[in-house]
Design an enzyme around this catalytic site. Structure first.
Site, PDB file in Angstrom:
ATOM      1  N   ARG A 202       7.525  49.194  46.542  1.00 43.66           N
ATOM      2  CA  ARG A 202       7.694  49.002  45.105  1.00 43.66           C
ATOM      3  C   ARG A 202       9.041  49.641  44.790  1.00 43.66           C
ATOM      4  NH1 ARG A 202       2.081  49.582  45.476  1.00 43.66           N
ATOM      5  NH2 ARG A 202       0.766  47.948  45.140  1.00 43.66           N
ATOM      6  N   LYS A 224      21.202  42.969  37.736  1.00 43.75           N
ATOM      7  CA  LYS A 224      20.483  41.666  37.937  1.00 43.75           C
ATOM      8  C   LYS A 224      20.458  41.437  39.398  1.00 43.75           C
ATOM      9  CE  LYS A 224      21.306  39.003  33.868  1.00 43.75           C
ATOM     10  NZ  LYS A 224      22.100  37.688  33.151  1.00 43.75           N
ATOM     11  N   GLU A 266      34.796  34.125  36.342  1.00 40.94           N
ATOM     12  CA  GLU A 266      34.134  35.299  35.298  1.00 40.94           C
ATOM     13  C   GLU A 266      35.234  36.191  34.940  1.00 40.94           C
ATOM     14  OE1 GLU A 266      31.071  35.537  35.232  1.00 40.94           O
ATOM     15  OE2 GLU A 266      30.100  34.631  36.819  1.00 40.94           O
ATOM     16  N   LYS A 308      31.757  44.899  31.315  1.00 44.97           N
ATOM     17  CA  LYS A 308      30.491  44.483  32.055  1.00 44.97           C
ATOM     18  C   LYS A 308      29.634  45.724  31.853  1.00 44.97           C
ATOM     19  CE  LYS A 308      27.220  42.161  34.241  1.00 44.97           C
ATOM     20  NZ  LYS A 308      27.251  41.476  35.601  1.00 44.97           N
ATOM     21  N   GLU A 318      19.059  42.339  28.680  1.00 40.72           N
ATOM     22  CA  GLU A 318      19.370  41.020  28.081  1.00 40.72           C
ATOM     23  C   GLU A 318      18.561  40.527  27.336  1.00 40.72           C
ATOM     24  OE1 GLU A 318      19.929  36.813  30.393  1.00 40.72           O
ATOM     25  OE2 GLU A 318      21.389  38.292  31.122  1.00 40.72           O
ATOM     26  N   ARG A 322      23.694  40.926  26.158  1.00 41.85           N
ATOM     27  CA  ARG A 322      24.089  40.844  27.721  1.00 41.85           C
ATOM     28  C   ARG A 322      23.990  39.138  27.691  1.00 41.85           C
ATOM     29  NH1 ARG A 322      21.970  43.962  33.280  1.00 41.85           N
ATOM     30  NH2 ARG A 322      23.261  42.454  34.469  1.00 41.85           N
ATOM     31  N   ASN A 326      26.707  35.186  29.862  1.00 42.54           N
ATOM     32  CA  ASN A 326      26.551  34.193  30.625  1.00 42.54           C
ATOM     33  C   ASN A 326      27.483  32.615  29.956  1.00 42.54           C
ATOM     34  OD1 ASN A 326      24.655  34.896  32.540  1.00 42.54           O
ATOM     35  ND2 ASN A 326      23.381  35.152  30.799  1.00 42.54           N
ATOM     36  N   HIS A 329      27.319  29.534  31.732  1.00 39.58           N
ATOM     37  CA  HIS A 329      26.393  29.516  32.999  1.00 39.58           C
ATOM     38  C   HIS A 329      25.284  28.466  32.783  1.00 39.58           C
ATOM     39  CE1 HIS A 329      28.938  32.949  33.999  1.00 39.58           C
ATOM     40  NE2 HIS A 329      27.933  33.377  34.829  1.00 39.58           N
ATOM     41  N   HIS A 333      24.907  26.501  35.943  1.00 40.58           N
ATOM     42  CA  HIS A 333      23.548  26.798  36.905  1.00 40.58           C
ATOM     43  C   HIS A 333      22.907  25.262  37.031  1.00 40.58           C
ATOM     44  CE1 HIS A 333      22.884  31.130  35.921  1.00 40.58           C
ATOM     45  NE2 HIS A 333      24.063  30.764  36.590  1.00 40.58           N
ATOM     46  N   HIS A 346      29.849  29.392  42.919  1.00 41.99           N
ATOM     47  CA  HIS A 346      29.072  29.778  41.431  1.00 41.99           C
ATOM     48  C   HIS A 346      30.291  29.654  40.561  1.00 41.99           C
ATOM     49  CE1 HIS A 346      26.965  31.666  38.496  1.00 41.99           C
ATOM     50  NE2 HIS A 346      27.580  32.580  38.593  1.00 41.99           N
TER      51      HIS A 346
END
Length: 445
Positions: A202, A224, A266, A308, A318, A322, A326, A329, A333, A346
């Site tokens: 955990r 992330k 990026e 960032k 986010e 935030r 993206n 993206h 994606h 990517h």
């Protein structure tokens, strides 16, 4: 500048930082005011925050205070790293940036909790840097034992089956809650190691040691973590912050040219959405970046991390701000998922996705044609694609985008450019015909 959202107004002011490093100029550390207002449009408009600039470069930057972004490319990395602080209260952490940092064992060791460490890496990076990292963790520190797990390399292995290999090793090694996981590699390794650290017992501590431009400027910062699902990228994961990020720029010496270009997608993104001056610097220095000029790369990494860190400090989970990181993206994606994980890197998919987002922004009348041209030009100079693979269809894009993480109540929200360079919106309120026209323009069917 102001950032606008819907329904509320929030003002944030940072307090002057009194914990100065010896070369920090307190006269430059003035409060930063960030104001978010709701408009009636449903848009989150991210304009570039106003940042003061120093007359002399500073070596420590705190994301909760006025950013220091030295534009000179002449400063060579020294033994003392540049430090960018991600300000998250009692979970704040440093990003160390510089040359030969893996030779400075104290940087890593002071962030290791407990006596057991698990280094997670892959078959490409392990032969290059695993021994150096183990030495950095154990030199003068005989009480620490280091285990490692070497995973297959590539986006197609960013899945539950591969993740289980990390848990298997951790359990077999009888690691406890005071252990530390270390991610040594690019974005895939960082995402999987971070997710494993978030879930094992955990939650255990972990450290990021990114070895690609992509990971150094983006994925290693902000917490992330996660894995892919056959139906969508990064749909399974958690927000989980590292103890530190150590960016040894010497690791880029072994980075393939294609990976270098992928990471620059990026870097370009930051300039487009919130830092017009940085974009203009990139336009002047892209050939230096492609030629691996050390000073240019260090500056690009540093300024990207500053951008960032600032956004993450304001919106860790986010909730709106935030999400603007993206840009491209959602389209990108869809390319990665539809074309097959690992077929395109990517950054390659994000580059093509950025061109599509910019095209849609222009069709909506939100930007002028000069920005469209500048985006295409800089991506071509970075040897990045400016269109999706020919096999991508309109239906493939729509089916994957329908399960994108930014969908809310069935509404696809997108990050689009709006206004002068360096401004964008995160919105679900746009003319659907513009999206259809963009998809039709880039797909044969």
């Amino acid at each position: 500048m102001a950032c606008t959202t819907n329904a509320f107004a929030l003002s944030l002011s940072s307090k002057p930082n009194t914990n100065f490093s010896p070369d920090f100029n307190p006269n430059l550390n003035k409060p930063l005011n960030v104001t978010l207002h709701r408009s009636g449009t449903g848009d989150l408009n991210l304009a570039r925050l106003a940042l003061s600039r120093p007359s002399q470069p500073s070596r420590r930057i705190c994301a909760n205070a006025t950013q220091v972004m030295d534009q000179s490319v002449g400063e060579r990395s020294s033994a003392a790293p540049t430090i960018v602080e991600v300000d998250l209260g009692n979970r704040s952490y440093p990003i160390y940036i510089g040359s030969r940092l893996l030779d400075q064992h104290e940087l890593l060791q002071k962030h290791v909790h407990g006596k057991k460490v698990l280094v997670v890496t892959n078959t490409t990076v392990a032969p290059l840097y695993l021994d150096k990292v183990v030495d950095a963790l154990t030199r003068g520190n005989p009480n620490v034992s280091v285990e490692n797990v070497i995973l297959p390399d590539g986006e197609k292995y960013k899945n539950m089956e591969t993740l289980m290999k990390v848990f298997d090793k951790a359990i077999e090694s009888r690691l406890d809650r005071r252990c530390t996981f270390v991610a040594l590699g690019g974005g895939v390794i960082g995402d999987m190691c971070g997710f494993a650290a978030a879930a094992f017992l955990r939650g255990v501590n972990f450290i990021q040691i990114p070895t690609t431009v992509m990971a150094q400027v983006d994925s290693s910062v902000g917490g992330k973590t996660g894995i892919n699902h056959p139906l969508g990228k990064n749909l399974i994961g958690a927000f989980y912050q590292p103890q530190c990020v150590l960016v040894d720029t010497d690791t880029l010496d072994t980075l393939p040219d294609r990976e270098l270009a992928s990471g620059l997608a990026e870097v370009i993104k930051y300039g487009l959405i919130r830092d017009a001056e940085f974009f203009e610097w990139q336009e002047k220095n892209m050939e230096k970046l492609m030629a691996r000029d050390r000073d240019a790369l260090v500056y690009a990494i540093k300024r990207s991390c500053e951008n960032k860190a600032e956004v993450v400090s304001l919106d860790e989970k986010e909730s709106g701000l935030r999400a603007t990181l993206n840009l491209g993206h959602t389209f990108g994606h869809a390319i990665e998922t539809g074309f097959g994980y690992g077929e395109w890197l990517h950054g390659e998919a994000v580059a093509a996705g950025t061109v599509m987002a910019v095209d849609m922004s222009y069709r909506l009348g939100w930007i002028d044609s000069s920005i469209v041209k500048r985006v295409n030009d800089i991506l071509l100079r970075a040897k990045l694609p400016t269109a999706p693979p020919e096999t991508m269809t309109v239906e493939m894009f729509k089916s994957v985008m329908a399960v994108d993480k930014k969908v809310a109540d069935g509404l696809l929200r997108l990050i689009l450019l709006k206004g002068p360079l360096g401004n964008c919106v995160f919105t679900g309120e746009y003319d659907r015909e513009a999206l259809d026209d963009t998809l039709a323009a880039f797909c044969k069917s």
